[in-house]
Design a protein around this motif. Sequence first.
Motif, PDB file in Angstrom:
ATOM      1  N   ILE A 188       5.351  -2.579  -9.362  1.00  0.00           N
ATOM      2  CA  ILE A 188       5.947  -1.158  -9.775  1.00  0.00           C
ATOM      3  C   ILE A 188       6.530  -1.142 -11.317  1.00  0.00           C
ATOM      4  N   VAL A 189       7.216  -2.567 -11.496  1.00  0.00           N
ATOM      5  CA  VAL A 189       8.029  -2.874 -12.908  1.00  0.00           C
ATOM      6  C   VAL A 189       7.046  -3.589 -13.339  1.00  0.00           C
ATOM      7  N   ARG A 190       6.243  -4.264 -13.430  1.00  0.00           N
ATOM      8  CA  ARG A 190       5.087  -4.460 -14.017  1.00  0.00           C
ATOM      9  C   ARG A 190       4.243  -4.053 -15.043  1.00  0.00           C
ATOM     10  N   GLN A 191       3.950  -2.441 -14.146  1.00  0.00           N
ATOM     11  CA  GLN A 191       3.105  -1.463 -14.056  1.00  0.00           C
ATOM     12  C   GLN A 191       3.529  -0.691 -14.697  1.00  0.00           C
ATOM     13  N   GLY A 192       4.965  -0.889 -15.064  1.00  0.00           N
ATOM     14  CA  GLY A 192       5.421  -0.273 -15.752  1.00  0.00           C
ATOM     15  C   GLY A 192       5.658   1.713 -15.047  1.00  0.00           C
ATOM     16  N   LYS A 193       6.629   1.720 -13.941  1.00  0.00           N
ATOM     17  CA  LYS A 193       6.607   2.137 -13.267  1.00  0.00           C
ATOM     18  C   LYS A 193       7.667   2.936 -12.735  1.00  0.00           C
ATOM     19  N   ALA A 194       8.362   1.573 -13.163  1.00  0.00           N
ATOM     20  CA  ALA A 194       9.975   2.473 -13.121  1.00  0.00           C
ATOM     21  C   ALA A 194      10.198   0.797 -14.241  1.00  0.00           C
ATOM     22  N   LEU A 195      11.531   0.892 -14.034  1.00  0.00           N
ATOM     23  CA  LEU A 195      12.042   0.275 -14.889  1.00  0.00           C
ATOM     24  C   LEU A 195      13.334  -0.919 -14.565  1.00  0.00           C
ATOM     25  N   TYR A 196      13.649  -0.563 -12.834  1.00  0.00           N
ATOM     26  CA  TYR A 196      14.716  -1.566 -12.277  1.00  0.00           C
ATOM     27  C   TYR A 196      13.752  -1.606 -11.291  1.00  0.00           C
ATOM     28  N   VAL A 197      14.340  -1.901  -9.921  1.00  0.00           N
ATOM     29  CA  VAL A 197      13.965  -1.767  -8.570  1.00  0.00           C
ATOM     30  C   VAL A 197      15.644  -1.766  -7.677  1.00  0.00           C
ATOM     31  N   GLY A 198      15.131  -1.574  -6.468  1.00  0.00           N
ATOM     32  CA  GLY A 198      16.847  -1.567  -5.521  1.00  0.00           C
ATOM     33  C   GLY A 198      16.609  -1.446  -3.892  1.00  0.00           C
ATOM     34  N   ILE A 199      16.618  -1.746  -3.428  1.00  0.00           N
ATOM     35  CA  ILE A 199      16.710  -1.324  -1.919  1.00  0.00           C
ATOM     36  C   ILE A 199      18.022  -0.819  -1.383  1.00  0.00           C
ATOM     37  N   ALA A 225       7.330  -8.146  -3.729  1.00  0.00           N
ATOM     38  CA  ALA A 225       6.204  -8.307  -4.645  1.00  0.00           C
ATOM     39  C   ALA A 225       6.057  -6.883  -5.021  1.00  0.00           C
ATOM     40  N   ALA A 226       5.683  -6.180  -4.305  1.00  0.00           N
ATOM     41  CA  ALA A 226       5.393  -4.476  -4.189  1.00  0.00           C
ATOM     42  C   ALA A 226       6.053  -3.871  -5.849  1.00  0.00           C
ATOM     43  N   LEU A 227       8.066  -3.540  -5.389  1.00  0.00           N
ATOM     44  CA  LEU A 227       8.754  -4.030  -6.255  1.00  0.00           C
ATOM     45  C   LEU A 227       8.513  -4.289  -7.784  1.00  0.00           C
ATOM     46  N   ASP A 228       8.564  -6.044  -7.560  1.00  0.00           N
ATOM     47  CA  ASP A 228       7.786  -6.156  -8.966  1.00  0.00           C
ATOM     48  C   ASP A 228       6.569  -5.752  -9.014  1.00  0.00           C
ATOM     49  N   LYS A 269       1.278  -1.773   0.081  1.00  0.00           N
ATOM     50  CA  LYS A 269      -0.330   0.034  -0.055  1.00  0.00           C
ATOM     51  C   LYS A 269       0.817   1.148   0.034  1.00  0.00           C
ATOM     52  N   TYR A 270       1.635   1.138   0.776  1.00  0.00           N
ATOM     53  CA  TYR A 270       2.665   2.433   1.294  1.00  0.00           C
ATOM     54  C   TYR A 270       3.510   2.561  -0.134  1.00  0.00           C
ATOM     55  N   LEU A 271       4.004   1.901  -0.686  1.00  0.00           N
ATOM     56  CA  LEU A 271       4.958   1.674  -1.409  1.00  0.00           C
ATOM     57  C   LEU A 271       4.711   2.064  -3.119  1.00  0.00           C
ATOM     58  N   VAL A 272       3.719   1.480  -3.323  1.00  0.00           N
ATOM     59  CA  VAL A 272       2.830   1.699  -4.606  1.00  0.00           C
ATOM     60  C   VAL A 272       1.792   3.265  -4.803  1.00  0.00           C
ATOM     61  N   SER A 273       1.456   3.626  -3.260  1.00  0.00           N
ATOM     62  CA  SER A 273       1.214   4.852  -3.056  1.00  0.00           C
ATOM     63  C   SER A 273       1.815   5.853  -3.638  1.00  0.00           C
ATOM     64  N   SER A 274       3.128   5.784  -2.498  1.00  0.00           N
ATOM     65  CA  SER A 274       4.639   6.790  -2.079  1.00  0.00           C
ATOM     66  C   SER A 274       5.371   6.756  -3.175  1.00  0.00           C
ATOM     67  N   LEU A 275       5.537   5.880  -4.910  1.00  0.00           N
ATOM     68  CA  LEU A 275       5.645   6.022  -5.670  1.00  0.00           C
ATOM     69  C   LEU A 275       4.609   7.099  -7.034  1.00  0.00           C
ATOM     70  N   ASP A 276       3.267   6.940  -6.669  1.00  0.00           N
ATOM     71  CA  ASP A 276       2.607   7.408  -7.935  1.00  0.00           C
ATOM     72  C   ASP A 276       3.177   9.119  -6.820  1.00  0.00           C
ATOM     73  N   GLN A 277       2.784   9.295  -6.232  1.00  0.00           N
ATOM     74  CA  GLN A 277       2.584  11.273  -5.075  1.00  0.00           C
ATOM     75  C   GLN A 277       4.256  11.608  -6.581  1.00  0.00           C
ATOM     76  N   SER A 278       5.894  10.473  -5.933  1.00  0.00           N
ATOM     77  CA  SER A 278       6.935  10.709  -6.577  1.00  0.00           C
ATOM     78  C   SER A 278       6.724  11.240  -7.872  1.00  0.00           C
ATOM     79  N   LEU A 279       5.944  10.005  -8.349  1.00  0.00           N
ATOM     80  CA  LEU A 279       5.814  10.843 -10.726  1.00  0.00           C
ATOM     81  C   LEU A 279       5.315  12.268 -10.607  1.00  0.00           C
ATOM     82  N   LYS A 280       4.162  12.264  -9.873  1.00  0.00           N
ATOM     83  CA  LYS A 280       3.133  13.472  -9.477  1.00  0.00           C
ATOM     84  C   LYS A 280       3.988  14.496  -9.441  1.00  0.00           C
ATOM     85  N   ARG A 281       4.992  14.423  -7.892  1.00  0.00           N
ATOM     86  CA  ARG A 281       5.569  15.117  -7.805  1.00  0.00           C
ATOM     87  C   ARG A 281       6.657  16.539  -8.828  1.00  0.00           C
TER      88      ARG A 281
END
Length: 329
Positions: free
Chosen positions: A156-167, A151-154, A114-126
């Motif tokens: 996000i990539v499948r949604q096309g919101k990030a090309l790569y993921v890290g920690i 699974a959230a990172l996975d 919930k947090y990771l997907v919501s946060s990235l959506d906010q970041s993309l808007k900003r």
Amino acid sequence: MAYQPSKERYASMKYNRAGKSGLKLPALSLGLWHNFGGIDTLENARSMIHRSFDLGITHFDLANNYGPPPGSAEETFGQVLKQDLAAYRDELIISTKAGYYMWEGPYGEWGSKKYLVSSLDQSLKRMGLDYVDIFYHHRPDPDTPLEETMAALDLIVRQGKALYVGISNYQADQAAEAIRILKELGTPMLIHQPVYSMFNRWVEDALLDVLEENGVGSIAFSPLAQGMLTNRYLDGIPSDSRASRGHFLKETDVTEQRIAKVRKLNEIAQERGQTMVQLALAWVLRGGRVTSALIGASRVSQIEENVAALNNLDFTAEELERIEAILKD
């Protein structure tokens, strides 16, 4: 006058492959942790971003909470991107993160889907973006199952919101498990972002081995130990320094023992024709184990000094032994 990037921007920057991926990162990347927030001067931020790109720094590292206030560094970067760099988006690697406190309630921090997907959506808007190049989980969550966070990172990539993921900030055993889970999900981990400097060498114990064994890149933050590995504190604590403000580097960190080490290290730097800053950056990048070092800056001249470190990245065995003796003393 419209910004025109230097035609020589790729002439001298060194680019390193991130693990076993197809992505190369500049040996130095610009972090927007400090000095790019809403309380800072937009024109200074713009000048630093421009100069970085002119020098071949293609990677700009952000997080949802960078500012202050939180979110404002992404807004600043979004403004500069829209006004000056939109035509060069495909030359840029833009990263952001989520993990630290961002908004009220039970879904405003840590590692839930919930947090990771919501946060990235906010970041993309900003930032005015459709996607980021790298999205990180910023810190381990002791309560959320690692399977959910990965699974959230996975997703996000499948949604096309990030090309790569890290920690970031994961210990070696946590990183190994995260790498394993992501591999099973089919979204390999690109990179890990740990703190690493001459004064903080924990990654050498096991983490770098885990990353190399699994073909994962690394990008070191705070390679100058929050300014300790500079000439700034050789004669005491300046009134306008980070230590005097006491945010992340405390006055208690600036001990006489550490200053004595910096003085000795600075002598080696001078023999190499480098500043203390340049020596510290070159040391973090030595041996090719670190893909990129994250630099911070408050003015353009610091970026220029940092990039000049790349003119001398090679160490003799004797230099490394002398540095080791100073650090272990």
